[in-house]
Design a protein around this motif. Structure first.
Motif, mmCIF file in Angstrom:
data_model
loop_
_atom_site.group_PDB
_atom_site.id
_atom_site.type_symbol
_atom_site.label_atom_id
_atom_site.label_comp_id
_atom_site.label_asym_id
_atom_site.label_seq_id
_atom_site.Cartn_x
_atom_site.Cartn_y
_atom_site.Cartn_z
ATOM 1 N N GLN A 631 -3.585 -7.225 2.265
ATOM 2 C CA GLN A 631 -4.050 -6.083 1.403
ATOM 3 C C GLN A 631 -3.122 -4.784 1.801
ATOM 4 O O GLN A 631 -2.799 -3.921 1.082
ATOM 5 N N VAL A 632 -2.831 -4.518 3.375
ATOM 6 C CA VAL A 632 -2.465 -3.389 3.709
ATOM 7 C C VAL A 632 -0.849 -3.276 3.203
ATOM 8 O O VAL A 632 -0.442 -2.464 2.843
ATOM 9 N N ILE A 633 -0.224 -4.557 3.282
ATOM 10 C CA ILE A 633 1.335 -4.754 2.953
ATOM 11 C C ILE A 633 1.253 -4.307 1.521
ATOM 12 O O ILE A 633 2.252 -3.371 0.975
ATOM 13 N N HIS A 634 0.282 -4.915 0.469
ATOM 14 C CA HIS A 634 0.383 -4.363 -0.775
ATOM 15 C C HIS A 634 0.122 -2.880 -1.094
ATOM 16 O O HIS A 634 0.441 -2.355 -2.104
ATOM 17 N N THR A 635 -0.788 -2.587 -0.132
ATOM 18 C CA THR A 635 -1.098 -1.056 -0.316
ATOM 19 C C THR A 635 0.242 -0.234 -0.057
ATOM 20 O O THR A 635 0.310 0.651 -0.722
ATOM 21 N N CYS A 636 1.047 -0.579 1.026
ATOM 22 C CA CYS A 636 2.093 0.309 1.388
ATOM 23 C C CYS A 636 2.916 0.189 0.259
ATOM 24 O O CYS A 636 3.786 1.217 -0.146
ATOM 25 N N ASN A 637 3.137 -0.899 -0.550
ATOM 26 C CA ASN A 637 4.053 -1.005 -1.678
ATOM 27 C C ASN A 637 3.630 -0.266 -2.691
ATOM 28 O O ASN A 637 4.539 0.212 -3.443
ATOM 29 N N ILE A 638 2.435 0.338 -3.003
ATOM 30 C CA ILE A 638 2.091 1.062 -3.857
ATOM 31 C C ILE A 638 2.890 2.504 -3.835
ATOM 32 O O ILE A 638 2.891 3.264 -4.722
ATOM 33 N N LEU A 639 3.189 2.899 -2.551
ATOM 34 C CA LEU A 639 3.933 4.519 -2.593
ATOM 35 C C LEU A 639 4.978 4.437 -3.272
ATOM 36 O O LEU A 639 5.472 5.366 -3.669
ATOM 37 N N CYS A 640 5.725 3.242 -3.390
ATOM 38 C CA CYS A 640 6.923 3.217 -4.185
ATOM 39 C C CYS A 640 6.747 2.582 -5.710
ATOM 40 O O CYS A 640 7.684 3.081 -6.436
ATOM 41 N N VAL A 641 5.794 2.032 -5.905
ATOM 42 C CA VAL A 641 5.576 1.268 -7.373
ATOM 43 C C VAL A 641 4.582 2.332 -8.025
ATOM 44 O O VAL A 641 5.012 2.362 -9.405
ATOM 45 N N VAL A 642 3.396 2.861 -7.557
ATOM 46 C CA VAL A 642 2.546 3.503 -8.410
ATOM 47 C C VAL A 642 2.544 5.069 -8.224
ATOM 48 O O VAL A 642 2.193 5.426 -6.890
ATOM 49 N N LEU A 665 -3.386 5.307 -3.994
ATOM 50 C CA LEU A 665 -2.990 4.924 -2.767
ATOM 51 C C LEU A 665 -3.915 5.181 -1.901
ATOM 52 O O LEU A 665 -4.275 4.267 -0.940
ATOM 53 N N THR A 666 -4.447 6.502 -1.726
ATOM 54 C CA THR A 666 -5.413 7.062 -0.839
ATOM 55 C C THR A 666 -6.824 6.051 -1.164
ATOM 56 O O THR A 666 -7.308 5.651 -0.057
ATOM 57 N N ASN A 667 -7.348 5.640 -2.099
ATOM 58 C CA ASN A 667 -8.362 4.827 -2.271
ATOM 59 C C ASN A 667 -8.294 3.635 -1.884
ATOM 60 O O ASN A 667 -8.975 2.991 -1.078
ATOM 61 N N GLN A 668 -6.948 3.125 -2.042
ATOM 62 C CA GLN A 668 -6.720 1.808 -1.449
ATOM 63 C C GLN A 668 -6.611 1.686 0.110
ATOM 64 O O GLN A 668 -7.141 0.618 0.928
ATOM 65 N N MET A 669 -5.836 2.589 0.467
ATOM 66 C CA MET A 669 -6.016 2.833 2.165
ATOM 67 C C MET A 669 -7.304 3.017 2.847
ATOM 68 O O MET A 669 -7.739 2.430 3.773
ATOM 69 N N ARG A 670 -8.138 3.671 2.200
ATOM 70 C CA ARG A 670 -9.742 3.963 2.338
ATOM 71 C C ARG A 670 -10.515 2.629 2.309
ATOM 72 O O ARG A 670 -11.234 2.164 3.132
ATOM 73 N N LYS A 671 -10.207 2.046 1.353
ATOM 74 C CA LYS A 671 -10.686 0.680 1.269
ATOM 75 C C LYS A 671 -10.394 -0.602 2.244
ATOM 76 O O LYS A 671 -11.280 -1.200 2.938
ATOM 77 N N CYS A 672 -9.078 -0.340 2.693
ATOM 78 C CA CYS A 672 -8.546 -1.033 3.826
ATOM 79 C C CYS A 672 -9.241 -0.810 5.233
ATOM 80 O O CYS A 672 -9.446 -1.739 5.976
ATOM 81 N N VAL A 673 -9.546 0.399 5.423
ATOM 82 C CA VAL A 673 -10.312 0.663 6.585
ATOM 83 C C VAL A 673 -11.346 0.115 6.527
ATOM 84 O O VAL A 673 -12.007 -0.375 7.739
ATOM 85 N N LYS A 674 -12.197 0.123 5.445
ATOM 86 C CA LYS A 674 -13.661 -0.575 5.326
ATOM 87 C C LYS A 674 -13.410 -2.011 5.585
ATOM 88 O O LYS A 674 -14.171 -2.652 6.324
ATOM 89 N N GLU A 675 -12.515 -2.828 5.193
ATOM 90 C CA GLU A 675 -12.367 -4.114 5.183
ATOM 91 C C GLU A 675 -11.893 -4.427 6.894
ATOM 92 O O GLU A 675 -12.498 -5.453 7.327
ATOM 93 N N LEU A 775 3.047 0.653 9.406
ATOM 94 C CA LEU A 775 1.878 -0.087 9.185
ATOM 95 C C LEU A 775 2.554 -1.592 8.851
ATOM 96 O O LEU A 775 1.958 -2.795 9.162
ATOM 97 N N ARG A 776 3.597 -1.874 7.979
ATOM 98 C CA ARG A 776 4.256 -3.210 7.928
ATOM 99 C C ARG A 776 4.522 -3.588 9.212
ATOM 100 O O ARG A 776 4.392 -4.795 9.449
ATOM 101 N N THR A 777 5.198 -2.705 10.174
ATOM 102 C CA THR A 777 5.824 -3.306 11.244
ATOM 103 C C THR A 777 4.648 -3.873 12.364
ATOM 104 O O THR A 777 4.749 -4.851 12.717
ATOM 105 N N ILE A 778 3.329 -2.883 12.139
ATOM 106 C CA ILE A 778 2.216 -3.425 12.973
ATOM 107 C C ILE A 778 1.817 -4.654 12.558
ATOM 108 O O ILE A 778 1.442 -5.645 13.168
ATOM 109 N N ALA A 779 1.713 -4.610 11.014
ATOM 110 C CA ALA A 779 1.144 -6.006 10.536
ATOM 111 C C ALA A 779 2.083 -7.226 10.779
ATOM 112 O O ALA A 779 1.557 -8.471 11.173
#
Length: 971
Positions: A631-642, A665-675, A775-779
């Motif tokens: 989910q984090v990797i897909h969220t990072c891709n939103i920065l370029c796609v959406v 992007l911000t909403n998805q990032m914060r959702k990842c924090v909760k997950e 974030l991608r590198t850490i993942a």
């Protein structure tokens, strides 16, 4: 034709459904009321097993009252059987509620004309002395029986007096003069005096009595110089001094006097044994010069046994820091003695000497003091290891003790690891198979301290492993040796790339092990524990179809799927950035799929006796963590796609949150924090249930939880307006981490260093491509970190369970308990802590937290009310939580609660138990049981004054009656 007697008692040894407590008690009661003595005895001897299976007071009280009746009316043989039951059920006796009635039935036999019956009564009363310590009539009977003319009755009275003196201060003090007079009396036989003297060891309840007893015993020594009397008197005085502690110096001096002046061998042996007992409470209480006196005895004696016992006492004494500090000098008498003894031809003496020297050196290493003469000790230890491994005698125990000394020295000083590894590696292929197992265990213990040092032994291990693999019919010891050698390879290859010859050697061993498949399973299990999932995968693929049980088949399928998932996550040759990102998502998705397959297989492997709860939760949380990474990797891709929406700037100004400029992007990032936060909480919840887990497993769970916290902090610092700080891992990382978890720790360290770049950003409320790449590198780093499967996943070395009994219970299982409105319900919770094997191996049960919660499920009051607010009030859920911490007494505990129900309706009572260990940590181990309580609705009685009557009449207003106005309604 031969008659066959049918056993009326059910043993449940063939797998039949077990009886409940009432049915089992009913069966035994039938046997007690039988007219045949054999069936009565058979029923009596089964009661201890019944108490262990159902250790609850109501059953134990009823059973012992029945046995007391049998004791009262039965013959002497039945009384002896009841006596054995009381002796075997000592820890359950305090659960008797009707103690008076129980003692009354037993005590009635004391007035019998049969001295054997009276003797059995006294012994039975002595067996239950713990629950009746202050019964004056029993004390009087024991005192009277000591004057009996029947030797059997006198011996029983002495036995009962010993047991009551240990429990009752009043009895011990009152009997002191009586026992003293009998011991000093000329009419008392010598054999009886030997039985009476040990009673004096319990006269420690006040200083005056203890001093009087000590003077009496010491005065007896000159008058009774016989060997038996001297041993009994000295032993009694030693136990008395060990209890009071104040008499230890004088008792040590007395024992040393007999040690040097009495030439009898048995006396010297007994004295050294008692000095060993007095050394345990603390060597700091010994008088000055006592240790040197024992050393002088060891120097001068010519008896090997006296020398061995002297070294045994010294070995306990050096556990005290005071003694170790006094003998740090290599020229001290103790170190010279032990250094000479370490070269003795008698192996047991050499091993004891090495243990003493090792303790002194380890104390010096702990205190960081200047330790001299270490080379001499190391050389002596190496010589002893070579001697034991070359000896034809099977000195297995001595070799284990010697190698433990080597491992201890390596723990306190890692510089010795390489030296001992080379020594043990040179002896690996030239010793007996039984010695090879012990040497492999020592190599593994030292290798876990410094695994890179094992690399120098790889060639020797492979050579020895190849030799064993060619054996056609290996013995069990040879198979175990192969398992240990493979484990050494797994240890040494942690964090390193596998060589081709090493892989081929492991495959050759498992392929030639077709007869002993259990050895192959152990090799695969060891590979998973050290993170070599690719090596374990090939093993479990071969084993899945070679088991006869369906549950074992699915268990092996589960392990195979785990290895498949973890092997796919490891990427040895990363490609360029774009392909790597795609490959990472594919690898994570592949691993999640196989983890789900493993969970499904584990459900099929579960049996009623083996729930596999920890294993299922461990895999489920791991799968959740991998999905969070996806989910984090897909969220990072939103920065370029959406791109952000047109109203993002307005929304940011309205909410005063600059991060909202990035929109979705911000909403998805914060959702990842909760997950990630949820994943961390699940790891913590699993940690709290693992009371029986070994320390390595708990460390594994802590590190995995820290991984979730680390990623949560990283994403939070990017997407939430908080103070930017560099994420830090837990403090335990700085300590000596176990070998299995070192790769996880290394992955956390690398990820933490990468996460430090998040804090270095120009605009603190902007999400950039640099942050997404971090974030991608850490993942990638965390997913590429090898996961060692903890030991608790495979083995349960300590098993602790709690069994609860809740009263009241409904008459029919599954129905509810009905109580009146306005009344309170008394709930009694009884429980027993059950230990399967090795109790207290890792942690002990110090207390039990019993919590009970009530929750209102339904409330049907005023269904036809038209007031909306009343309807909401009726649907409101009422819950209450009560807790009580109790301390188990002989593994039994009880707690009582008084519950109130403010509204009518149906309540669900949940009773749960948690364990408190000796440190004070609470472990949510369960169990959990539920009850349903139904409370009728409140019915109001409205007094109405009737015309023409002097008083008032109570008229019940029913809710269905539409002729009256209901509360809350308007006219």
């Amino acid at each position: 034709m031969l008659g066959v007697r049918v056993n009326i008692f059910i043993d449940n040894s063939l797998g039949e459904p077990e009886q409940d407590a009432n049915s089992a008690l009913t069966e035994l009661d039938k046997g007690l009321r039988s007219g045949k003595v054999g069936e009565q005895c058979e029923a009596i001897v089964r009661f201890p097993r019944l108490f262990e299976k159902y250790p609850f007071p109501i059953l134990i009280n009823a059973s012992l009252l029945k046995l007391a009746d049998v004791f009262r009316v039965g013959n002497n043989f039945l009384r002896m059987c009841v006596l054995r039951v009381c002796q075997q059920s000592e820890k359950h006796l305090d659960k008797i509620s009707n103690v008076d009635e129980f003692v009354k039935r037993i005590f009635s036999v004391i007035h019998s004309n049969d001295p054997i019956a009276r003797a059995l009564t006294l012994r039975t009363l002595g067996a239950v002395a713990g629950i009746i310590p202050e019964r004056q009539q029993v004390h009087h009977s024991i005192r009277s029986s000591l004057d009996s003319h029947d030797n059997v009755e006198i011996e029983a009275a002495i036995c009962a007096a010993t047991q009551f003196a240990a429990q009752s201060k009043t009895f011990a003090i009152s009997m002191c003069n009586k026992i003293s007079n009998m011991i000093q009396g000329q009419s008392t036989p010598a054999s009886m005096k030997l039985e009476l003297i040990p009673i004096l060891q319990y006269m420690y309840h006040d200083t005056h009595t203890a001093a009087m007893v000590r003077k009496l015993a010491t005065d007896l020594l000159p008058g009774y110089p016989a060997e038996d009397f001297v041993q009994v008197i000295l032993t009694t005085l030693t136990k008395l001094a060990a209890t009071t502690l104040v008499d230890i110096p004088s008792q040590v001096e007395l024992l040393l006097e007999y040690l040097h002046e009495d030439s009898r061998f048995q006396i010297k042996s007994s004295v050294l044994q008692q000095l060993y007992e007095l050394a345990k409470p603390g060597a700091h209480l010994w008088p000055p010069g006592a240790v040197d006196s024992i050393i002088d005895m060891a120097y001068t004696t010519e008896s090997p046994r006296i020398l061995r016992l002297s070294l045994r006492v010294i070995k306990v004494l050096v556990e005290s820091p005071l003694i170790c500090a006094q003998h740090q000098d290599p020229d001290s008498k103790l170190r010279k003695l032990c250094l000479n003894m370490s070269l003795s031809s008698r192996i047991c003496l050499a091993v004891q000497a090495i243990q003493i020297l090792t303790q002194i050196l380890c104390y010096g290493f702990v205190e960081n003091s200047q330790v001299s003469g270490t080379n001499d000790v190391i050389q002596a230890l190496e010589s002893l290891i070579l001697l034991l491994t070359q000896s034809e005698d099977k000195n297995q125990l001595e070799l284990k003790l010697t190698l433990k000394c080597a491992v201890r020295l390596c723990e306190y000083k890692l510089d010795y690891c390489e030296k001992f590894l080379q020594l043990l590696g040179s002896r690996l292929g030239s010793v007996d198979s039984s010695f090879s197992i012990t040497i492999c265990e020592s190599l593994g213990a030292i290798g876990s301290l410094q695994p890179e040092a094992l690399l120098i032994l790889i060639e020797d291990i492979l050579k020895h492993l190849s030799t064993l693999s060619k054996v056609n019919n290996p013995t069990s010891k040879q198979s175990l040796t192969k398992v240990m050698l493979c484990t050494l390879i797994f240890q040494s290859m942690c964090g390193y790339k596998w060589r081709m010859d090493v892989e081929l050697a492991i495959k050759e061993v498992t392929n030639n092990n077709n007869i002993n498949l259990w050895a192959n399973y152990r090799i695969g299990r060891a590979a998973m524990r050290y993170g070599h999932h690719k090596a374990a995968l090939s093993i479990f693929e071969d084993l899945t179809e070679q088991v006869s049980s369906e549950h074992l088949h699915f268990w092996l399928v589960c392990l195979k799927e785990i290895c498949t998932a973890e092997s796919e996550l490891i990427q040895n040759n990363p490609e360029d950035c774009d392909d790597e990102e795609k490959t990472l998502v594919d690898r994570l998705s592949f691993a999640v799929v196989h983890y789900n397959k493993a969970i499904a297989a584990l459900k099929a492997a579960t049996t009623p006796s083996n729930h596999l709860h920890f294993q299922a939760e461990y895999m489920r949380i791991r799968s959740e963590f991998l999905q969070c990474l996806i989910q984090v990797i897909h969220t990072c891709n939103i920065l370029c796609v959406v791109p952000p929406p047109a109203i993002a700037s307005t929304l940011a100004q309205t909410t005063r949150d600059e991060f909202m400029r990035h929109g979705y992007l911000t909403n998805q990032m914060r959702k990842c924090v909760k997950e990630f936060q949820n994943c961390s909480e699940m790891y913590w919840g699993l940690y709290q249930t693992a009371f029986d887990a070994d320390p390595s497993t708990l460390e594994n769970l802590q590190i995995l939880q820290q991984m979730c916290v680390l990623f949560e902090q990283c994403v939070e610092n990017i997407s939430i307006n908080t103070s930017l700080s560099k994420p830090e891992i837990l403090d335990f990382v700085s300590k000596n981490t176990r070998l299995e978890c070192k790769q996880l720790i290394q992955g956390c360290k690398i990820a933490t260093e990468i996460a430090g770049g998040i804090c270095k950003k120009d605009s603190p409320q902007t999400i950039t491509h640099k942050h997404a790449n971090i974030l991608r590198t850490i993942a990638n780093v965390l997913s590429n970190t090898t996961l060692p499967i903890p030991r608790f996943f495979f083995q349960i070395l300590q098993s602790t369970t709690i069994k609860l009994s809740v009263s009241p219970q409904p008459r029919v299982m599954g129905e509810f308990i009905s109580i009146q409105f306005g009344s309170q319900l008394a709930v009694k919770v009884e429980g027993v802590v059950q230990h399967a094997q090795k109790p207290g191996l890792f942690r002990k049960v110090d207390g039990v937290v019993v919590s009970i919660s009530t929750q209102l499920q339904t409330n049907t009051k005023n269904k036809d009310s038209s007031n909306v607010s009343d309807t909401k009030a009726n649907l409101e859920t009422i819950s209450t939580v009560l807790q009580q911490t109790v301390t188990p007494h002989k593994d039994f505990f009880t707690a009582q609660f008084l519950l109130a129900f403010p509204k009518g309706g149906q309540y669900v009572l949940s009773i749960e138990a948690s364990i408190v260990d000796e440190v004070g940590n609470v472990w949510k181990t369960g169990p959990r049981s539920t009850l349903t309580v139904k409370v009728p609705e409140e019915i109001k009685n409205t007094p109405i004054s009737m015309p023409g009557m002097a008083g008032t009449a109570n008229v019940i207003l029913m809710p269905e009656d539409n002729h009256f106005i209901k509360p809350g309604q308007k006219k």
